[in-house]
Motif scaffolding. Structure first.
Motif, PDB file in Angstrom:
ATOM      1  N   ALA A   1       0.835  -1.204   0.000  1.00 27.91           N
ATOM      2  CA  ALA A   1       0.000   0.000   0.000  1.00 27.91           C
ATOM      3  C   ALA A   1       0.866   1.249   0.000  1.00 27.91           C
ATOM      4  O   ALA A   1       0.594   2.214  -0.742  1.00 27.91           O
ATOM      5  CB  ALA A   1      -0.925  -0.011   1.215  1.00 27.91           C
ATOM      6  N   ASN A   2       1.903   1.259   0.817  1.00 28.73           N
ATOM      7  CA  ASN A   2       2.783   2.428   0.862  1.00 28.73           C
ATOM      8  C   ASN A   2       3.519   2.638  -0.457  1.00 28.73           C
ATOM      9  O   ASN A   2       3.656   3.759  -0.943  1.00 28.73           O
ATOM     10  CB  ASN A   2       3.785   2.291   2.007  1.00 28.73           C
ATOM     11  CG  ASN A   2       3.151   2.475   3.363  1.00 28.73           C
ATOM     12  OD1 ASN A   2       2.113   3.112   3.507  1.00 28.73           O
ATOM     13  ND2 ASN A   2       3.779   1.903   4.390  1.00 28.73           N
ATOM     14  N   VAL A   3       4.004   1.557  -1.036  1.00 24.61           N
ATOM     15  CA  VAL A   3       4.738   1.653  -2.296  1.00 24.61           C
ATOM     16  C   VAL A   3       3.831   2.185  -3.403  1.00 24.61           C
ATOM     17  O   VAL A   3       4.195   3.086  -4.166  1.00 24.61           O
ATOM     18  CB  VAL A   3       5.342   0.289  -2.680  1.00 24.61           C
ATOM     19  CG1 VAL A   3       5.829   0.290  -4.131  1.00 24.61           C
ATOM     20  CG2 VAL A   3       6.502  -0.058  -1.746  1.00 24.61           C
ATOM     21  N   VAL A   4       2.628   1.632  -3.500  1.00 24.19           N
ATOM     22  CA  VAL A   4       1.708   2.070  -4.545  1.00 24.19           C
ATOM     23  C   VAL A   4       1.281   3.515  -4.327  1.00 24.19           C
ATOM     24  O   VAL A   4       1.269   4.325  -5.260  1.00 24.19           O
ATOM     25  CB  VAL A   4       0.480   1.138  -4.597  1.00 24.19           C
ATOM     26  CG1 VAL A   4      -0.604   1.713  -5.507  1.00 24.19           C
ATOM     27  CG2 VAL A   4       0.893  -0.253  -5.079  1.00 24.19           C
ATOM     28  N   ALA A   5       0.934   3.861  -3.085  1.00 24.03           N
ATOM     29  CA  ALA A   5       0.457   5.216  -2.796  1.00 24.03           C
ATOM     30  C   ALA A   5       1.529   6.256  -3.091  1.00 24.03           C
ATOM     31  O   ALA A   5       1.249   7.301  -3.700  1.00 24.03           O
ATOM     32  CB  ALA A   5       0.015   5.304  -1.344  1.00 24.03           C
ATOM     33  N   LEU A   6       2.752   5.981  -2.669  1.00 16.91           N
ATOM     34  CA  LEU A   6       3.818   6.962  -2.868  1.00 16.91           C
ATOM     35  C   LEU A   6       4.212   7.068  -4.341  1.00 16.91           C
ATOM     36  O   LEU A   6       4.509   8.162  -4.834  1.00 16.91           O
ATOM     37  CB  LEU A   6       5.026   6.599  -2.006  1.00 16.91           C
ATOM     38  CG  LEU A   6       4.826   6.845  -0.508  1.00 16.91           C
ATOM     39  CD1 LEU A   6       5.952   6.203   0.302  1.00 16.91           C
ATOM     40  CD2 LEU A   6       4.738   8.338  -0.214  1.00 16.91           C
ATOM     41  N   GLN A   7       4.208   5.947  -5.053  1.00 18.74           N
ATOM     42  CA  GLN A   7       4.482   6.011  -6.492  1.00 18.74           C
ATOM     43  C   GLN A   7       3.474   6.908  -7.198  1.00 18.74           C
ATOM     44  O   GLN A   7       3.809   7.640  -8.132  1.00 18.74           O
ATOM     45  CB  GLN A   7       4.407   4.618  -7.118  1.00 18.74           C
ATOM     46  CG  GLN A   7       5.613   3.749  -6.929  1.00 18.74           C
ATOM     47  CD  GLN A   7       5.481   2.476  -7.759  1.00 18.74           C
ATOM     48  OE1 GLN A   7       6.000   2.375  -8.855  1.00 18.74           O
ATOM     49  NE2 GLN A   7       4.763   1.510  -7.226  1.00 18.74           N
ATOM     50  N   ALA A   8       2.221   6.839  -6.736  1.00 18.33           N
ATOM     51  CA  ALA A   8       1.169   7.620  -7.383  1.00 18.33           C
ATOM     52  C   ALA A   8       1.340   9.116  -7.159  1.00 18.33           C
ATOM     53  O   ALA A   8       0.803   9.925  -7.919  1.00 18.33           O
ATOM     54  CB  ALA A   8      -0.198   7.174  -6.866  1.00 18.33           C
ATOM     55  N   LEU A   9       2.085   9.483  -6.105  1.00 18.91           N
ATOM     56  CA  LEU A   9       2.277  10.896  -5.778  1.00 18.91           C
ATOM     57  C   LEU A   9       3.529  11.504  -6.381  1.00 18.91           C
ATOM     58  O   LEU A   9       3.599  12.725  -6.552  1.00 18.91           O
ATOM     59  CB  LEU A   9       2.352  11.064  -4.252  1.00 18.91           C
ATOM     60  CG  LEU A   9       1.085  10.810  -3.442  1.00 18.91           C
ATOM     61  CD1 LEU A   9       1.373  11.018  -1.959  1.00 18.91           C
ATOM     62  CD2 LEU A   9      -0.048  11.705  -3.894  1.00 18.91           C
ATOM     63  N   LEU A  10       4.522  10.672  -6.664  1.00 20.77           N
ATOM     64  CA  LEU A  10       5.847  11.192  -6.991  1.00 20.77           C
ATOM     65  C   LEU A  10       6.174  11.121  -8.470  1.00 20.77           C
ATOM     66  O   LEU A  10       5.813  10.153  -9.153  1.00 20.77           O
ATOM     67  CB  LEU A  10       6.917  10.390  -6.237  1.00 20.77           C
ATOM     68  CG  LEU A  10       6.887  10.443  -4.716  1.00 20.77           C
ATOM     69  CD1 LEU A  10       7.935   9.501  -4.150  1.00 20.77           C
ATOM     70  CD2 LEU A  10       7.124  11.848  -4.212  1.00 20.77           C
ATOM     71  N   PRO A  11       6.904  12.116  -8.981  1.00 24.31           N
ATOM     72  CA  PRO A  11       7.490  11.959 -10.310  1.00 24.31           C
ATOM     73  C   PRO A  11       8.643  10.958 -10.233  1.00 24.31           C
ATOM     74  O   PRO A  11       9.078  10.583  -9.135  1.00 24.31           O
ATOM     75  CB  PRO A  11       7.997  13.367 -10.627  1.00 24.31           C
ATOM     76  CG  PRO A  11       8.309  13.965  -9.297  1.00 24.31           C
ATOM     77  CD  PRO A  11       7.262  13.414  -8.364  1.00 24.31           C
ATOM     78  N   ARG A  12       9.149  10.548 -11.374  1.00 33.77           N
ATOM     79  CA  ARG A  12      10.207   9.529 -11.398  1.00 33.77           C
ATOM     80  C   ARG A  12      11.441   9.989 -10.626  1.00 33.77           C
ATOM     81  O   ARG A  12      12.192   9.163 -10.085  1.00 33.77           O
ATOM     82  CB  ARG A  12      10.562   9.222 -12.863  1.00 33.77           C
ATOM     83  CG  ARG A  12      11.565   8.112 -13.032  1.00 33.77           C
ATOM     84  CD  ARG A  12      10.998   6.777 -12.579  1.00 33.77           C
ATOM     85  NE  ARG A  12      11.979   5.716 -12.679  1.00 33.77           N
ATOM     86  CZ  ARG A  12      12.859   5.412 -11.740  1.00 33.77           C
ATOM     87  NH1 ARG A  12      12.909   6.129 -10.626  1.00 33.77           N
ATOM     88  NH2 ARG A  12      13.704   4.426 -11.907  1.00 33.77           N
ATOM     89  N   TRP A  13      11.654  11.282 -10.540  1.00 32.56           N
ATOM     90  CA  TRP A  13      12.831  11.840  -9.855  1.00 32.56           C
ATOM     91  C   TRP A  13      12.477  12.379  -8.467  1.00 32.56           C
ATOM     92  O   TRP A  13      13.231  13.113  -7.874  1.00 32.56           O
ATOM     93  CB  TRP A  13      13.418  12.976 -10.710  1.00 32.56           C
ATOM     94  CG  TRP A  13      12.361  13.970 -11.122  1.00 32.56           C
ATOM     95  CD1 TRP A  13      11.953  15.079 -10.434  1.00 32.56           C
ATOM     96  CD2 TRP A  13      11.558  13.906 -12.280  1.00 32.56           C
ATOM     97  NE1 TRP A  13      10.950  15.719 -11.093  1.00 32.56           N
ATOM     98  CE2 TRP A  13      10.690  15.013 -12.255  1.00 32.56           C
ATOM     99  CE3 TRP A  13      11.489  13.024 -13.375  1.00 32.56           C
ATOM    100  CZ2 TRP A  13       9.749  15.271 -13.256  1.00 32.56           C
ATOM    101  CZ3 TRP A  13      10.549  13.275 -14.361  1.00 32.56           C
ATOM    102  CH2 TRP A  13       9.709  14.385 -14.308  1.00 32.56           C
ATOM    103  N   GLY A  14      11.338  11.964  -7.952  1.00 33.04           N
ATOM    104  CA  GLY A  14      10.841  12.542  -6.717  1.00 33.04           C
ATOM    105  C   GLY A  14      11.382  11.878  -5.468  1.00 33.04           C
ATOM    106  O   GLY A  14      11.882  10.751  -5.477  1.00 33.04           O
TER     107      GLY A  14
END
Length: 360
Positions: free
Chosen positions: A79-92
Motif C-alpha cells: 500500500a505504501n509503495v503504490v500510494a507513494l508512487q502515485a504521488l511522486l514523479p520519477r525523480w521525486g
C-alpha cells in the motif's frame, strides 16, 4: 521407511498463548472470519469487478468523503509503495520521520520497487512538524538532488504517538504551500481515531491528506489493506501502479469483504478502542512495578518501556515482545483486538516476578 510430514489439517499452536510482539500476531476477528465464509461459494468476477469491491467503494466514501477512491491490495508495504508512487514523479523524493515504517521496516521496498528517494528527519516522538520538514524540503531546482515532492506521516506513529487533527492540518498546509503532496501511512489509523475520539475523515480528508494507506491486518483482518485516494487530482493511473507492483488480487472479493466488515459498522472502532484500552491497562500495571520506566506517551496500542537487559531476556522466554533498542534497553509491547485483561495481568505478574529476581 520413514513417513513424510503429515498432511492433516490440525491446530499446530496453543490458542491460549498470548504475546506482545505485534498486533500482527493476533488471529482473525470472528466477525471477519464469518464474512469470508459468507463471500465464498459461487463465482464472482475477478480483479476487483466483483459485487463486494463495488460496495466497498461506497463504504470508504462514507468514512472519507464522496471523492474518495479505494484500491484494495494485499499488505501495508504494498500500500505504501503504490500510494507513494502515485504521488511522486520519477525523480521525486519523500520526506518522512526517521522512525517511519517506509524508512526502517520495508527492506528498501520504496526505494527498490518504486525507485524513490527517502529523506529521513529525526524526531523525538515519531511526529513530523512543518519546521522539521524544512530540514529536507529544499533544492527543487537542483537537478543533482532528488526533488522533495511528498511528505509521509504515520498515524499512529511507530512510537505509539498520535498526531492531533491540528498537527496534521499544519503539515498538510505547509507541504501544499511548498508544492508537495501528503501521504498518510494508516496501518494503525483506527487506533489513532479511537484514541482521539474522532471520525476517520477528520484526521485525513478534512485536514488535507492527499492519499492514505488504510490498514486492516493489524485490526483483525486475515490480510488486506487499501490505498484510499482522498484527493483524486493528486494522482493518476493508480490502478496500473497496483498491478505493476504485484498488489492486484485476482480474488479481490475476499479482501473487500473483510474491509467492508471492518468499516460498514463499528468493528474498526470497537477493536481499536479495545486494543488501546489494554495498552493503557498495561501501562498502569507496569508503572506499579519498581524499576520500570515507561518512556513514551501511551496514546494508542503500544507501550514502550526500559527494562534491565537480563529481565528482558528472561521475560521473552515467557512472552514474546520486541527489544526496540538494544543499547538503552527499551522494549515495545503491543496490544491487539483480542488482548484480554487476564493477558495483561498475567504479563504484569510475570514482569514483576522477573524484576524481583533481578533485584535479589
Amino acid at each position: 521407511m520413514a513417513s513424510g510430514p503429515s498432511t492433516d489439517t490440525i491446530r499446530r499452536h496453543d490458542p491460549t498463548l498470548r504475546d506482545f510482539a505485534s498486533d500482527n500476531c493476533a488471529g482473525v476477528h470472528p466477525e471477519v472470519l464469518a464474512s469470508l465464509a459468507s463471500a465464498n461459494g459461487g463465482h464472482q468476477a475477478a480483479y476487483g469487478e466483483d459485487d463486494y469491491t463495488a460496495h466497498l467503494r461506497d463504504v470508504f466514501r462514507l468514512h472519507f468523503g464522496e471523492r474518495a477512491e479505494s484500491f484494495p491490495l494485499f499488505n501495508g508495504t504494498g500500500a505504501n509503495v503504490v500510494a507513494l508512487q502515485a504521488l511522486l514523479p520519477r525523480w521525486g523524493a519523500v520526506v518522512a520521520a526517521q522512525s517511519a515504517h517506509i524508512n526502517t521496516d520495508e527492506c528498501g521496498a520504496p526505494e527498490k520497487v518504486a525507485g524513490m528517494k527517502i529523506y529521513p528527519v529525526p524526531t523525538c516522538d515519531g511526529k513530523l512538524t512543518p519546521d522539521s520538514i524544512d530540514l529536507q524540503a529544499f533544492g527543487w531546482s537542483d537537478e543533482h538532488r532528488a526533488r522533495p515532492s511528498a511528505v509521509s506521516i504515520t498515524q499512529s506513529t511507530e512510537l505509539g504517538t498520535c498526531y492531533s487533527a491540528a498537527e496534521i492540518r499544519a503539515i498538510c498546509d505547509h507541504a501544499h504551500e511548498l508544492g508537495m503532496l501528503v501521504h498518510l501511512d494508516g496501518a494503525r489509523l483506527a487506533n489513532a481515531a479511537a484514541s482521539l475520539d474522532m471520525p476517520l475523515r477528520s484526521i485525513t480528508t478534512d485536514v488535507g491528506v492527499d492519499v492514505l494507506s488504510f490498514g486492516g491486518t493489524k485490526n483483525g483482518l486475515l490480510f488486506g489493506e487499501a490505498v484510499v485516494v482522498l484527493n483524486p487530482d493528486a494522482v493518476r493511473d493508480i490502478a496500473y501502479l497496483r498491478k505493476m507492483s504485484m498488489q492486484l488480487a485476482s480474488k479481490m472479493r475476499f479482501i473487500s469483504v473483510q474491509l467492508e466488515t471492518l468499516l460498514a459498522g463499528d468493528l474498526w472502532l470497537r477493536s481499536a478502542a479495545h486494543a488501546n484500552a489494554m495498552a493503557k491497562r498495561l501501562e498502569i500495571a507496569v508503572l506499579g512495578i519498581g524499576g520500570i520506566e515507561v518512556v513514551r506517551p501511551v496514546q494508542a496500542n503500544a507501550v514502550f518501556a526500559i527494562l534491565p537487559h537480563e529481565v528482558s531476556k528472561r521475560l521473552q522466554k515467557r512472552y514474546r515482545f520486541q527489544i526496540w533498542n538494544e543499547h538503552t534497553g527499551e522494549v515495545r509491547w503491543m496490544c491487539a483486538f483480542d488482548t484480554t485483561e487476564d493477558d495483561i495481568d498475567g504479563f504484569a505478574d510475570a514482569l514483576a516476578d522477573e524484576m524481583s529476581r533481578a533485584s535479589r
